[in-house]
Write a protein that holds these residues in place. Structure first.
Motif, PDB file in Angstrom:
ATOM      1  N   PRO A   1       0.830  -1.213   0.000  1.00 40.08           N
ATOM      2  CA  PRO A   1       0.000   0.000   0.000  1.00 40.08           C
ATOM      3  C   PRO A   1       0.864   1.264   0.000  1.00 40.08           C
ATOM      4  N   LEU A   2       0.458   2.227  -0.804  1.00 37.27           N
ATOM      5  CA  LEU A   2       1.245   3.442  -0.999  1.00 37.27           C
ATOM      6  C   LEU A   2       1.186   4.375   0.209  1.00 37.27           C
ATOM      7  N   PRO A   3       2.331   4.911   0.617  1.00 36.17           N
ATOM      8  CA  PRO A   3       2.332   5.906   1.688  1.00 36.17           C
ATOM      9  C   PRO A   3       1.475   7.105   1.280  1.00 36.17           C
ATOM     10  N   GLY A   4       0.842   7.716   2.261  1.00 41.95           N
ATOM     11  CA  GLY A   4       0.039   8.898   1.988  1.00 41.95           C
ATOM     12  C   GLY A   4      -1.388   8.597   1.574  1.00 41.95           C
ATOM     13  N   THR A   5      -1.727   7.324   1.418  1.00 43.01           N
ATOM     14  CA  THR A   5      -3.096   6.926   1.112  1.00 43.01           C
ATOM     15  C   THR A   5      -3.714   6.353   2.387  1.00 43.01           C
ATOM     16  N   PRO A   6      -5.038   6.293   2.475  1.00 39.49           N
ATOM     17  CA  PRO A   6      -5.661   5.702   3.673  1.00 39.49           C
ATOM     18  C   PRO A   6      -5.200   4.257   3.928  1.00 39.49           C
ATOM     19  N   ASP A   7      -5.165   3.441   2.857  1.00 40.44           N
ATOM     20  CA  ASP A   7      -4.682   2.065   3.027  1.00 40.44           C
ATOM     21  C   ASP A   7      -3.208   2.045   3.444  1.00 40.44           C
ATOM     22  N   GLY A   8      -2.438   2.946   2.859  1.00 43.70           N
ATOM     23  CA  GLY A   8      -1.022   3.030   3.197  1.00 43.70           C
ATOM     24  C   GLY A   8      -0.792   3.427   4.643  1.00 43.70           C
ATOM     25  N   GLU A   9      -1.556   4.381   5.127  1.00 46.91           N
ATOM     26  CA  GLU A   9      -1.422   4.806   6.529  1.00 46.91           C
ATOM     27  C   GLU A   9      -1.681   3.642   7.466  1.00 46.91           C
ATOM     28  N   LYS A  10      -2.756   2.884   7.200  1.00 46.99           N
ATOM     29  CA  LYS A  10      -3.079   1.715   8.041  1.00 46.99           C
ATOM     30  C   LYS A  10      -1.965   0.677   7.957  1.00 46.99           C
ATOM     31  N   PHE A  11      -1.512   0.424   6.730  1.00 42.75           N
ATOM     32  CA  PHE A  11      -0.482  -0.594   6.518  1.00 42.75           C
ATOM     33  C   PHE A  11       0.811  -0.234   7.241  1.00 42.75           C
ATOM     34  N   TRP A  12       1.293   0.994   7.037  1.00 38.15           N
ATOM     35  CA  TRP A  12       2.584   1.355   7.615  1.00 38.15           C
ATOM     36  C   TRP A  12       2.511   1.486   9.129  1.00 38.15           C
ATOM     37  N   CYS A  13       1.359   1.849   9.670  1.00 40.99           N
ATOM     38  CA  CYS A  13       1.185   1.835  11.139  1.00 40.99           C
ATOM     39  C   CYS A  13       1.226   0.395  11.648  1.00 40.99           C
TER      40      CYS A  13
ATOM     41  N   ASP B   1      10.436   2.414   7.004  1.00 44.48           N
ATOM     42  CA  ASP B   1       9.322   3.341   7.124  1.00 44.48           C
ATOM     43  C   ASP B   1       9.423   4.408   6.031  1.00 44.48           C
ATOM     44  N   PRO B   2       8.310   4.699   5.337  1.00 43.42           N
ATOM     45  CA  PRO B   2       8.369   5.695   4.252  1.00 43.42           C
ATOM     46  C   PRO B   2       8.896   7.055   4.704  1.00 43.42           C
ATOM     47  N   GLY B   3       8.619   7.452   5.926  1.00 40.99           N
ATOM     48  CA  GLY B   3       9.115   8.732   6.416  1.00 40.99           C
ATOM     49  C   GLY B   3      10.625   8.749   6.575  1.00 40.99           C
ATOM     50  N   ASN B   4      11.224   7.590   6.762  1.00 41.12           N
ATOM     51  CA  ASN B   4      12.680   7.507   6.940  1.00 41.12           C
ATOM     52  C   ASN B   4      13.427   7.177   5.653  1.00 41.12           C
ATOM     53  N   MET B   5      12.791   6.464   4.765  1.00 39.38           N
ATOM     54  CA  MET B   5      13.514   6.071   3.543  1.00 39.38           C
ATOM     55  C   MET B   5      12.755   6.425   2.286  1.00 39.38           C
TER      56      MET B   5
ATOM     57  N   LEU C   1      14.704  -7.877  13.123  1.00 36.77           N
ATOM     58  CA  LEU C   1      13.465  -8.520  13.564  1.00 36.77           C
ATOM     59  C   LEU C   1      13.757  -9.781  14.364  1.00 36.77           C
ATOM     60  N   ASP C   2      13.047  -9.950  15.490  1.00 36.96           N
ATOM     61  CA  ASP C   2      13.117 -11.248  16.154  1.00 36.96           C
ATOM     62  C   ASP C   2      12.063 -12.156  15.510  1.00 36.96           C
ATOM     63  N   ASP C   3      11.998 -13.407  15.927  1.00 40.51           N
ATOM     64  CA  ASP C   3      11.096 -14.365  15.287  1.00 40.51           C
ATOM     65  C   ASP C   3       9.628 -13.949  15.388  1.00 40.51           C
ATOM     66  N   GLN C   4       9.227 -13.450  16.538  1.00 39.47           N
ATOM     67  CA  GLN C   4       7.833 -13.022  16.708  1.00 39.47           C
ATOM     68  C   GLN C   4       7.516 -11.819  15.825  1.00 39.47           C
ATOM     69  N   GLN C   5       8.428 -10.875  15.763  1.00 42.11           N
ATOM     70  CA  GLN C   5       8.219  -9.705  14.913  1.00 42.11           C
ATOM     71  C   GLN C   5       8.169 -10.108  13.444  1.00 42.11           C
ATOM     72  N   ARG C   6       9.047 -11.012  13.070  1.00 34.47           N
ATOM     73  CA  ARG C   6       9.060 -11.473  11.669  1.00 34.47           C
ATOM     74  C   ARG C   6       7.718 -12.103  11.303  1.00 34.47           C
ATOM     75  N   ASP C   7       7.185 -12.937  12.192  1.00 35.62           N
ATOM     76  CA  ASP C   7       5.879 -13.549  11.945  1.00 35.62           C
ATOM     77  C   ASP C   7       4.787 -12.492  11.833  1.00 35.62           C
TER      78      ASP C   7
ATOM     79  N   GLU D   1       4.801  -0.844  11.670  1.00 38.00           N
ATOM     80  CA  GLU D   1       5.564  -0.346  12.816  1.00 38.00           C
ATOM     81  C   GLU D   1       5.178  -1.090  14.085  1.00 38.00           C
ATOM     82  N   GLU D   2       3.903  -1.375  14.231  1.00 38.85           N
ATOM     83  CA  GLU D   2       3.451  -2.131  15.405  1.00 38.85           C
ATOM     84  C   GLU D   2       4.012  -3.554  15.376  1.00 38.85           C
ATOM     85  N   ALA D   3       4.003  -4.175  14.202  1.00 38.39           N
ATOM     86  CA  ALA D   3       4.480  -5.552  14.069  1.00 38.39           C
ATOM     87  C   ALA D   3       6.004  -5.646  14.190  1.00 38.39           C
TER      88      ALA D   3
END
Length: 191
Positions: free
Chosen positions: A67-79, A93-97, A124-130, A82-84
């Motif tokens: 999902p593209l940054p700056g779009t509603p789907d992108g915002e949900k995806f990139w958030c 993260d699109p804001g960093n790269m 990433l640890d194993d849980q984060q990777r999953d 970051e949580e995962a």
């Protein structure tokens, strides 16, 4: 590049030139640049450059299916990414790269995005990777009926990791010399 393609008179490239372009390798028969020389230049350029550019293009394509940054789907995806992925997700993260890194990719800085992808995956640890696999897979599964989301997420991560590695490896090869190749073949020949 350690292995170089060589042009011989009965090789595939020579046959192509003779058959498709109707040009023998020694044409023109005077001193200077001839078809064989041009073919050797083209072969060397294809081995050394195109693979790196193709790998970089593929790496950009992998990000393009997300999902593209700056779009509603992108915002949900990139958030969700970051949580995962926690702090590791900041590497991609699109804001960093975002724009500057992809702009540099177009201008020849091949390793920038590859470095970030590999740093992300290494952190990433194993849980984060999953969890990241699930987030990516869920995003990709919306556009396909072929496979489940988890599997698609695994494929995306595996492909991104391998492609990033190919970019860095090809970048390293750019600095090798004829002497480096000679030492390589001697060392392996003497093993």
């Amino acid at each position: 590049m350690i292995i170089r393609r060589f042009l011989d008179d009965d090789g595939e490239l020579a046959q192509h030139l003779a058959r498709q372009l109707n040009t023998p390798l020694d044409w023109p028969e005077v001193e200077g640049l001839n078809t064989g020389h041009v073919a050797k230049i083209a072969s060397a350029a294809a081995c050394d450059v195109s693979y790196n550019h193709a790998a970089n293009g593929h790496l950009a394509d992998l990000f393009a299916v997300l999902p593209l940054p700056g779009t509603p789907d992108g915002e949900k995806f990139w958030c969700a990414m970051e949580e995962a992925g926690g702090e590791a997700a900041l590497y991609i993260d699109p804001g960093n790269m975002g724009g500057p890194f992809f702009d540099r990719l177009v201008k020849g800085n091949e390793a920038g995005i590859a470095d970030r992808v590999l740093s992300f995956l290494a952190a990433l640890d194993d849980q984060q990777r999953d969890a990241v696999i699930k987030v990516i897979g869920d995003a990709l599964a919306q556009d396909t009926l072929v496979a489940g989301g988890r599997y698609l997420g695994q494929l995306w991560l595996r492909d991104a990791e391998t492609t990033a590695w190919h970019v860095l490896l090809a970048r390293r090869r750019l600095h090798e010399t004829k002497d480096d190749r000679k030492r390589f073949f001697e060392a392996w020949g003497n093993a």
